[in-house]
Design a protein around this motif. Structure first.
Motif, PDB file in Angstrom:
ATOM      1  N   ARG A 121     -26.630  -2.932  50.595  1.00 40.74           N
ATOM      2  CA  ARG A 121     -25.873  -3.997  50.283  1.00 40.74           C
ATOM      3  C   ARG A 121     -26.304  -4.650  49.149  1.00 40.74           C
ATOM      4  O   ARG A 121     -27.468  -4.544  48.502  1.00 40.74           O
ATOM      5  N   PHE A 122     -25.757  -5.436  48.282  1.00 45.10           N
ATOM      6  CA  PHE A 122     -25.906  -5.873  46.838  1.00 45.10           C
ATOM      7  C   PHE A 122     -26.804  -7.075  47.000  1.00 45.10           C
ATOM      8  O   PHE A 122     -27.677  -7.313  46.334  1.00 45.10           O
ATOM      9  N   GLY A 123     -26.850  -7.707  48.320  1.00 40.57           N
ATOM     10  CA  GLY A 123     -27.455  -8.974  48.473  1.00 40.57           C
ATOM     11  C   GLY A 123     -29.100  -8.605  48.288  1.00 40.57           C
ATOM     12  O   GLY A 123     -29.710  -9.302  47.376  1.00 40.57           O
ATOM     13  N   PRO A 124     -29.667  -7.779  48.979  1.00 39.45           N
ATOM     14  CA  PRO A 124     -31.092  -7.344  48.876  1.00 39.45           C
ATOM     15  C   PRO A 124     -31.374  -6.612  47.400  1.00 39.45           C
ATOM     16  O   PRO A 124     -32.259  -6.955  46.763  1.00 39.45           O
ATOM     17  N   ILE A 125     -30.466  -5.977  46.897  1.00 35.71           N
ATOM     18  CA  ILE A 125     -30.654  -5.168  45.900  1.00 35.71           C
ATOM     19  C   ILE A 125     -30.534  -6.411  44.407  1.00 35.71           C
ATOM     20  O   ILE A 125     -31.359  -6.287  43.726  1.00 35.71           O
ATOM     21  N   ARG A 126     -29.556  -7.218  44.840  1.00 38.73           N
ATOM     22  CA  ARG A 126     -29.634  -8.435  43.827  1.00 38.73           C
ATOM     23  C   ARG A 126     -30.729  -9.035  43.448  1.00 38.73           C
ATOM     24  O   ARG A 126     -31.329  -9.279  42.331  1.00 38.73           O
ATOM     25  N   GLY A 127     -31.709  -9.575  44.487  1.00 38.55           N
ATOM     26  CA  GLY A 127     -32.960 -10.117  44.545  1.00 38.55           C
ATOM     27  C   GLY A 127     -34.120  -9.155  43.780  1.00 38.55           C
ATOM     28  O   GLY A 127     -34.729  -9.468  43.101  1.00 38.55           O
ATOM     29  N   ARG A 128     -33.742  -7.894  44.281  1.00 43.88           N
ATOM     30  CA  ARG A 128     -34.954  -6.916  43.545  1.00 43.88           C
ATOM     31  C   ARG A 128     -34.641  -6.762  42.066  1.00 43.88           C
ATOM     32  O   ARG A 128     -35.665  -6.672  41.421  1.00 43.88           O
ATOM     33  N   ALA A 129     -33.384  -6.674  41.780  1.00 39.18           N
ATOM     34  CA  ALA A 129     -33.031  -6.280  40.312  1.00 39.18           C
ATOM     35  C   ALA A 129     -33.557  -7.660  39.467  1.00 39.18           C
ATOM     36  O   ALA A 129     -33.996  -7.503  38.458  1.00 39.18           O
ATOM     37  N   GLY A 130     -33.212  -8.887  40.134  1.00 38.88           N
ATOM     38  CA  GLY A 130     -33.618 -10.057  39.664  1.00 38.88           C
ATOM     39  C   GLY A 130     -35.290 -10.015  39.203  1.00 38.88           C
ATOM     40  O   GLY A 130     -35.603 -10.569  37.957  1.00 38.88           O
TER      41      GLY A 130
ATOM     42  N   VAL B 212     -34.770 -15.380  35.264  1.00 34.56           N
ATOM     43  CA  VAL B 212     -33.468 -14.876  35.574  1.00 34.56           C
ATOM     44  C   VAL B 212     -32.611 -15.981  36.424  1.00 34.56           C
ATOM     45  O   VAL B 212     -32.955 -16.473  37.494  1.00 34.56           O
ATOM     46  N   THR B 213     -31.535 -16.631  35.684  1.00 35.33           N
ATOM     47  CA  THR B 213     -30.921 -17.657  36.350  1.00 35.33           C
ATOM     48  C   THR B 213     -29.666 -16.983  37.293  1.00 35.33           C
ATOM     49  O   THR B 213     -29.380 -17.689  38.010  1.00 35.33           O
ATOM     50  N   GLU B 214     -29.299 -15.881  36.838  1.00 34.78           N
ATOM     51  CA  GLU B 214     -27.950 -15.405  37.766  1.00 34.78           C
ATOM     52  C   GLU B 214     -27.987 -13.863  37.317  1.00 34.78           C
ATOM     53  O   GLU B 214     -28.517 -13.295  36.436  1.00 34.78           O
ATOM     54  N   VAL B 215     -27.786 -13.323  38.607  1.00 33.48           N
ATOM     55  CA  VAL B 215     -27.625 -11.679  38.646  1.00 33.48           C
ATOM     56  C   VAL B 215     -26.039 -11.421  38.977  1.00 33.48           C
ATOM     57  O   VAL B 215     -25.758 -11.865  40.035  1.00 33.48           O
ATOM     58  N   ARG B 216     -25.391 -10.516  38.299  1.00 31.30           N
ATOM     59  CA  ARG B 216     -24.080 -10.108  38.485  1.00 31.30           C
ATOM     60  C   ARG B 216     -24.173  -8.493  38.496  1.00 31.30           C
ATOM     61  O   ARG B 216     -25.016  -7.762  37.903  1.00 31.30           O
ATOM     62  N   GLY B 217     -23.121  -7.960  39.318  1.00 37.17           N
ATOM     63  CA  GLY B 217     -22.930  -6.357  39.221  1.00 37.17           C
ATOM     64  C   GLY B 217     -22.889  -6.073  40.387  1.00 37.17           C
ATOM     65  O   GLY B 217     -22.219  -6.715  41.384  1.00 37.17           O
ATOM     66  N   ASP B 218     -23.259  -4.822  40.719  1.00 31.77           N
ATOM     67  CA  ASP B 218     -23.092  -4.120  42.154  1.00 31.77           C
ATOM     68  C   ASP B 218     -24.638  -3.609  42.387  1.00 31.77           C
ATOM     69  O   ASP B 218     -25.532  -3.677  41.715  1.00 31.77           O
ATOM     70  N   GLN B 219     -24.497  -2.514  43.516  1.00 29.75           N
ATOM     71  CA  GLN B 219     -25.759  -1.808  43.914  1.00 29.75           C
ATOM     72  C   GLN B 219     -26.400  -0.928  42.876  1.00 29.75           C
ATOM     73  O   GLN B 219     -27.554  -0.960  42.830  1.00 29.75           O
ATOM     74  N   ALA B 220     -25.469  -0.531  41.931  1.00 25.93           N
ATOM     75  CA  ALA B 220     -26.502   0.388  41.019  1.00 25.93           C
ATOM     76  C   ALA B 220     -26.457  -0.053  39.800  1.00 25.93           C
ATOM     77  O   ALA B 220     -27.669   0.207  39.132  1.00 25.93           O
TER      78      ALA B 220
ATOM     79  N   ALA C 187     -26.998  -3.934  37.624  1.00 28.97           N
ATOM     80  CA  ALA C 187     -26.920  -5.296  37.683  1.00 28.97           C
ATOM     81  C   ALA C 187     -27.153  -5.929  36.069  1.00 28.97           C
ATOM     82  O   ALA C 187     -28.015  -5.146  35.408  1.00 28.97           O
ATOM     83  N   LEU C 188     -26.538  -6.859  36.055  1.00 24.63           N
ATOM     84  CA  LEU C 188     -26.693  -7.775  34.848  1.00 24.63           C
ATOM     85  C   LEU C 188     -27.271  -9.110  34.943  1.00 24.63           C
ATOM     86  O   LEU C 188     -26.713  -9.824  35.687  1.00 24.63           O
ATOM     87  N   GLY C 189     -28.403  -9.485  34.271  1.00 22.84           N
ATOM     88  CA  GLY C 189     -29.160 -10.656  34.588  1.00 22.84           C
ATOM     89  C   GLY C 189     -28.944 -11.566  33.433  1.00 22.84           C
ATOM     90  O   GLY C 189     -29.094 -11.128  32.164  1.00 22.84           O
ATOM     91  N   LEU C 190     -28.753 -13.150  33.530  1.00 21.86           N
ATOM     92  CA  LEU C 190     -28.783 -13.932  32.559  1.00 21.86           C
ATOM     93  C   LEU C 190     -30.269 -14.614  32.564  1.00 21.86           C
ATOM     94  O   LEU C 190     -30.652 -14.949  33.545  1.00 21.86           O
ATOM     95  N   LEU C 191     -30.601 -14.541  31.271  1.00 23.06           N
ATOM     96  CA  LEU C 191     -32.160 -15.003  31.019  1.00 23.06           C
ATOM     97  C   LEU C 191     -32.311 -16.297  30.604  1.00 23.06           C
ATOM     98  O   LEU C 191     -31.439 -16.863  29.691  1.00 23.06           O
ATOM     99  N   ASP C 192     -33.427 -17.010  31.082  1.00 23.86           N
ATOM    100  CA  ASP C 192     -33.598 -18.353  30.456  1.00 23.86           C
ATOM    101  C   ASP C 192     -35.159 -18.194  30.050  1.00 23.86           C
ATOM    102  O   ASP C 192     -36.053 -18.007  30.566  1.00 23.86           O
ATOM    103  N   CYS C 193     -35.191 -17.809  28.400  1.00 24.82           N
ATOM    104  CA  CYS C 193     -36.447 -17.886  28.125  1.00 24.82           C
ATOM    105  C   CYS C 193     -37.282 -18.931  27.688  1.00 24.82           C
ATOM    106  O   CYS C 193     -38.395 -18.902  27.597  1.00 24.82           O
TER     107      CYS C 193
END
Length: 135
Positions: free
Chosen positions: A58-67, A78-86, A88-94
């Motif tokens: 599921r994307f839920g656990p994968i989202r956290g790992r990708a982040g 990482v402020t937000e993670v979008r995408g799917d299980q394969a 993911a795109l993360g918005l960064l706050d540097c």
């Protein structure tokens, strides 16, 4: 049969190809909680492509790992993670961290249950585990 071989090879070769915004960037391979990602960073965006096979994630656990993978590679929050299980795109706050990788304090662990330590109490089961740092 053989006439389809080039098509099959093309499809398999595209499995971890970077998105258009990240083409040409080198990937950093990182493992987080058993998921393996190729991470690319450009500006305030990061892309994590999961490259290991996992059954029906599921994307839920994968989202956290990708982040977490994107944060480790970029050194940013990482402020937000979008995408799917394969993919993911993360918005960064540097905020001043750009170009300076923060030290990674978390350690990936490989853990296995110890045989014979299973204990059932009040309807729940616990087991002792042994963990070593993942290589």
């Amino acid at each position: 049969m053989y006439r389809f071989a080039p098509f099959v090879l093309l499809v398999l070769a595209a499995c971890n190809t970077a998105g258009p915004h990240f083409r040409g960037l080198p990937a950093t391979r990182i493992t987080v909680d058993g998921s393996v990602f190729d991470v690319r960073v450009r500006g305030d965006l990061a892309e994590a492509i999961r490259i290991n096979p996992q059954y029906a994630p599921r994307f839920g656990p994968i989202r956290g790992r990708a982040g977490r993978a994107m944060a480790r590679v970029s050194g940013c929050t990482v402020t937000e993670v979008r995408g799917d299980q394969a993919q993911a795109l993360g918005l960064l706050d540097c905020r001043g961290a750009r170009g300076k990788a923060r030290p990674v304090l978390a350690v990936d662990l490989d853990c296995v249950p110890v045989r014979g330590t299973e204990l059932t109490v009040l309807g729940s089961t616990s087991v002792e585990i042994e963990c070593d740092p993942a290589l």
